[in-house]
Design a protein around this motif. Structure first.
Motif, PDB file in Angstrom:
ATOM      1  N   LEU A  74       0.832  -1.217   0.000  1.00  0.00           N
ATOM      2  CA  LEU A  74       0.000   0.000   0.000  1.00  0.00           C
ATOM      3  C   LEU A  74       0.859   1.257   0.000  1.00  0.00           C
ATOM      4  O   LEU A  74       0.594   2.207  -0.739  1.00  0.00           O
ATOM      5  CB  LEU A  74      -0.919   0.001   1.224  1.00  0.00           C
ATOM      6  CG  LEU A  74      -2.172  -0.873   1.133  1.00  0.00           C
ATOM      7  CD1 LEU A  74      -2.838  -0.992   2.493  1.00  0.00           C
ATOM      8  CD2 LEU A  74      -3.157  -0.309   0.113  1.00  0.00           C
ATOM      9  N   LEU A  75       1.900   1.259   0.846  1.00  0.00           N
ATOM     10  CA  LEU A  75       2.765   2.441   0.919  1.00  0.00           C
ATOM     11  C   LEU A  75       3.575   2.600  -0.366  1.00  0.00           C
ATOM     12  O   LEU A  75       3.952   3.707  -0.748  1.00  0.00           O
ATOM     13  CB  LEU A  75       3.708   2.343   2.130  1.00  0.00           C
ATOM     14  CG  LEU A  75       3.032   2.474   3.505  1.00  0.00           C
ATOM     15  CD1 LEU A  75       4.007   2.170   4.618  1.00  0.00           C
ATOM     16  CD2 LEU A  75       2.450   3.862   3.696  1.00  0.00           C
ATOM     17  N   TRP A  76       3.863   1.482  -1.016  1.00  0.00           N
ATOM     18  CA  TRP A  76       4.591   1.502  -2.293  1.00  0.00           C
ATOM     19  C   TRP A  76       3.708   2.084  -3.390  1.00  0.00           C
ATOM     20  O   TRP A  76       4.131   2.908  -4.189  1.00  0.00           O
ATOM     21  CB  TRP A  76       4.988   0.077  -2.636  1.00  0.00           C
ATOM     22  CG  TRP A  76       5.809  -0.044  -3.879  1.00  0.00           C
ATOM     23  CD1 TRP A  76       5.374  -0.050  -5.173  1.00  0.00           C
ATOM     24  CD2 TRP A  76       7.233  -0.165  -3.942  1.00  0.00           C
ATOM     25  NE1 TRP A  76       6.433  -0.171  -6.042  1.00  0.00           N
ATOM     26  CE2 TRP A  76       7.582  -0.251  -5.314  1.00  0.00           C
ATOM     27  CE3 TRP A  76       8.242  -0.218  -2.984  1.00  0.00           C
ATOM     28  CZ2 TRP A  76       8.907  -0.383  -5.734  1.00  0.00           C
ATOM     29  CZ3 TRP A  76       9.547  -0.355  -3.410  1.00  0.00           C
ATOM     30  CH2 TRP A  76       9.879  -0.436  -4.767  1.00  0.00           C
ATOM     31  N   ARG A  77       2.439   1.650  -3.375  1.00  0.00           N
ATOM     32  CA  ARG A  77       1.515   2.001  -4.449  1.00  0.00           C
ATOM     33  C   ARG A  77       1.030   3.447  -4.328  1.00  0.00           C
ATOM     34  O   ARG A  77       0.917   4.167  -5.307  1.00  0.00           O
ATOM     35  CB  ARG A  77       0.331   1.035  -4.389  1.00  0.00           C
ATOM     36  CG  ARG A  77      -0.769   1.271  -5.416  1.00  0.00           C
ATOM     37  CD  ARG A  77      -0.338   0.881  -6.814  1.00  0.00           C
ATOM     38  NE  ARG A  77      -1.313   1.303  -7.811  1.00  0.00           N
ATOM     39  CZ  ARG A  77      -1.415   2.526  -8.282  1.00  0.00           C
ATOM     40  NH1 ARG A  77      -0.624   3.475  -7.828  1.00  0.00           N
ATOM     41  NH2 ARG A  77      -2.296   2.822  -9.219  1.00  0.00           N
ATOM     42  N   PHE A  78       0.728   3.873  -3.082  1.00  0.00           N
ATOM     43  CA  PHE A  78       0.167   5.216  -2.886  1.00  0.00           C
ATOM     44  C   PHE A  78       1.212   6.099  -2.231  1.00  0.00           C
ATOM     45  O   PHE A  78       1.720   5.781  -1.163  1.00  0.00           O
ATOM     46  CB  PHE A  78      -1.095   5.152  -2.020  1.00  0.00           C
ATOM     47  CG  PHE A  78      -2.159   4.286  -2.621  1.00  0.00           C
ATOM     48  CD1 PHE A  78      -2.914   4.735  -3.691  1.00  0.00           C
ATOM     49  CD2 PHE A  78      -2.381   3.006  -2.136  1.00  0.00           C
ATOM     50  CE1 PHE A  78      -3.891   3.924  -4.258  1.00  0.00           C
ATOM     51  CE2 PHE A  78      -3.359   2.189  -2.700  1.00  0.00           C
ATOM     52  CZ  PHE A  78      -4.116   2.651  -3.764  1.00  0.00           C
ATOM     53  N   LYS A  79       1.482   7.219  -2.877  1.00  0.00           N
ATOM     54  CA  LYS A  79       2.584   8.061  -2.412  1.00  0.00           C
ATOM     55  C   LYS A  79       2.228   8.863  -1.151  1.00  0.00           C
ATOM     56  O   LYS A  79       3.059   9.155  -0.327  1.00  0.00           O
ATOM     57  CB  LYS A  79       3.002   9.046  -3.527  1.00  0.00           C
ATOM     58  CG  LYS A  79       3.659   8.337  -4.705  1.00  0.00           C
ATOM     59  CD  LYS A  79       5.058   7.835  -4.341  1.00  0.00           C
ATOM     60  CE  LYS A  79       5.667   7.002  -5.457  1.00  0.00           C
ATOM     61  NZ  LYS A  79       5.462   5.557  -5.293  1.00  0.00           N
ATOM     62  N   LYS A  80       0.948   9.210  -1.011  1.00  0.00           N
ATOM     63  CA  LYS A  80       0.590  10.060   0.147  1.00  0.00           C
ATOM     64  C   LYS A  80       0.724   9.262   1.445  1.00  0.00           C
ATOM     65  O   LYS A  80       0.387   8.098   1.473  1.00  0.00           O
ATOM     66  CB  LYS A  80      -0.835  10.582   0.007  1.00  0.00           C
ATOM     67  CG  LYS A  80      -0.956  11.682  -1.021  1.00  0.00           C
ATOM     68  CD  LYS A  80      -2.325  12.323  -0.977  1.00  0.00           C
ATOM     69  CE  LYS A  80      -2.428  13.387   0.088  1.00  0.00           C
ATOM     70  NZ  LYS A  80      -1.466  14.488  -0.111  1.00  0.00           N
ATOM     71  N   PRO A  81       1.224   9.908   2.504  1.00  0.00           N
ATOM     72  CA  PRO A  81       1.408   9.155   3.751  1.00  0.00           C
ATOM     73  C   PRO A  81       0.071   8.752   4.369  1.00  0.00           C
ATOM     74  O   PRO A  81      -0.714   9.600   4.765  1.00  0.00           O
ATOM     75  CB  PRO A  81       2.151  10.147   4.653  1.00  0.00           C
ATOM     76  CG  PRO A  81       1.905  11.487   4.075  1.00  0.00           C
ATOM     77  CD  PRO A  81       1.640  11.300   2.624  1.00  0.00           C
ATOM     78  N   GLN A  82      -0.216   7.444   4.392  1.00  0.00           N
ATOM     79  CA  GLN A  82      -1.472   7.024   5.031  1.00  0.00           C
ATOM     80  C   GLN A  82      -1.238   6.068   6.180  1.00  0.00           C
ATOM     81  O   GLN A  82      -2.046   5.184   6.414  1.00  0.00           O
ATOM     82  CB  GLN A  82      -2.428   6.341   4.060  1.00  0.00           C
ATOM     83  CG  GLN A  82      -1.832   5.793   2.818  1.00  0.00           C
ATOM     84  CD  GLN A  82      -2.517   6.502   1.690  1.00  0.00           C
ATOM     85  OE1 GLN A  82      -3.725   6.668   1.742  1.00  0.00           O
ATOM     86  NE2 GLN A  82      -1.791   6.953   0.728  1.00  0.00           N
ATOM     87  N   GLU A  83      -0.121   6.249   6.858  1.00  0.00           N
ATOM     88  CA  GLU A  83       0.169   5.348   7.977  1.00  0.00           C
ATOM     89  C   GLU A  83      -0.989   5.219   8.969  1.00  0.00           C
ATOM     90  O   GLU A  83      -1.344   4.109   9.345  1.00  0.00           O
ATOM     91  CB  GLU A  83       1.440   5.772   8.727  1.00  0.00           C
ATOM     92  CG  GLU A  83       2.708   5.359   8.039  1.00  0.00           C
ATOM     93  CD  GLU A  83       3.279   6.456   7.150  1.00  0.00           C
ATOM     94  OE1 GLU A  83       2.519   7.360   6.783  1.00  0.00           O
ATOM     95  OE2 GLU A  83       4.478   6.397   6.835  1.00  0.00           O
TER      96      GLU A  83
END
Length: 392
Positions: free
Chosen positions: A362-371
């Motif tokens: 998910l973090l690889w695919r979407f650049k915005k920080p969504q931790e």
């Protein structure tokens, strides 16, 4: 020319403090994201801080040990309002998340044995591994790049951290010195550097003090001050250092509690380092939380406020940059090594492996920080799956 004193501020100290209070309350995404928000709002949108002052603050925050986002905030407070501005802005930035980890620490201490709390952290612990892995990857590509010397330092520290499961502070300094001697061999060895001197003094002082029989709060203060003074790089760089002291050396927490403490840092906004408040609370209640937070943030505050007036003159010296590059490569190596150490504790079965992998993807695919979104989803996953696996 000193841009700090050139222009009168177009805003009040109260406005800046309120901004930092809001950022400390709602700013998710770790140090790089927080630094990005400050640039977007204070430089581009509001025009309170000049690009040059922002860049200098960012460089100093990366040079000095301690949490980068908190130091950048402190420096920006210093730009127009000097020590008072730095102090109030620093407090405003840190206090919201500190209060949140206090509340979570209380809940954890009182309900930590309950199955819903275990279930929540079962999922969250695995997500944290994915988050730290992705962060280590980004930091590595950005900082180490294709530099052979930095790669050697990075890989050495990653291996040592993984094998010893602790962080050896003097290796960071050694890495900085190697970078400095290789990149910018000194003609001014006699002068030395103030920071280098202070850093050399710290192990000697802590060695002398560790023999004393001091009460628990004294040990907490000493350990966390050392952590705050030694940790370079992003907020996550403190994780392997804390693991070595809190779990391996002092046995204040067990593995499970430590991973949960890192997870708490991910759930809350503001600086990642605020997990020290949670750890301090578990070890010695409210007083422990306050002492741990103060110990960690005091060095970072001093390392920002004291050099700030001189930084314009000396911050750009090749020797300083080479020293810091070496230390930063070492810090990121330690983070990468600690990913593996923490993964051994948190990724314990197929569902947790799936959560860690999904987090990375998910973090690889979407650049915005969504931790925070990922952490909440992982918590819900844990609440559903954990009881099914441990039904009997």
């Amino acid at each position: 020319m000193n841009t700090m004193t050139q222009t009168a501020p177009t805003y009040t100290l109260g406005q800046l403090v309120f901004y930092m209070l809001r950022l400390g309350t709602f700013g998710f995404g770790g140090p790089v994201a927080l630094a990005g928000y400050m640039r977007r709002d204070l430089v581009e949108r509001l025009g309170w801080i000049t690009e040059a002052d922002y860049k200098e603050g960012l460089t100093l925050a990366q040079l000095a040990p301690g949490p980068m986002a908190a130091q950048l905030a402190i420096y920006l407070g210093f730009v127009h309002f000097r020590v008072l501005g730095a102090t109030l802005v620093g407090l405003a930035f840190v206090i919201p998340s500190f209060l949140m980890v206090l509340a979570l620490g209380w809940a954890y201490a009182h309900f930590g044995g309950l199955s819903w709390m275990q279930a929540t952290f079962y999922g969250v612990g695995a997500a944290v591994v994915g988050i730290i892995a992705m962060s280590a990857y980004k930091l590595t590509t950005k900082t180490v790049g294709s530099d052979k010397l930095l790669w050697v330092i990075y890989l050495t520290l990653a291996a040592i951290t993984f094998i010893t499961e602790s962080e050896i502070a003097w290796l960071f300094i050694a890495a900085g010195i190697i970078g400095w001697l290789r990149r910018a061999p000194p003609k001014w060895l006699q002068k030395g550097s103030v920071n280098g001197f202070a850093v050399g003094l710290l192990p000697a002082m802590s060695g002398a003090l560790s023999g004393l029989d001091i009460p628990l709060l004294g040990h907490i203060a000493l350990f966390f001050t050392k952590a705050g003074a030694f940790v370079f790089g992003s907020g996550l760089a403190i994780v392997p250092f804390l693991y070595g002291g809190v779990v391996t050396e002092h046995h204040w927490l067990n593995d499970r509690q430590f991973v949960d403490a890192v997870a708490v840092a991910m759930i809350t906004p503001g600086p990642v380092v605020i997990t020290v408040g949670f750890i301090g609370y578990l070890v010695a209640g409210f007083a422990g939380a306050c002492v741990a937070a103060l110990g960690t943030f005091l060095p970072c505050y001093l390392f920002t406020v004291l050099p700030a007036p001189y930084f314009k003159k000396y911050g750009h010296l090749p020797a300083v940059k080479a020293f810091v590059d070496g230390i930063t490569a070492a810090a990121i190596g330690a983070i990468s090594g600690s990913v593996l150490v923490i993964a051994k504790r948190s990724v314990i079965d197929i569902p947790t492996a799936a959560v860690a992998l999904a987090t990375v993807l998910l973090l690889w695919r979407f650049k915005k920080p969504q931790e925070p979104v990922i952490v909440v989803a992982a918590a819900l996953f844990g609440l559903v799956v954990f009881p099914l696996l441990h039904a009997h």
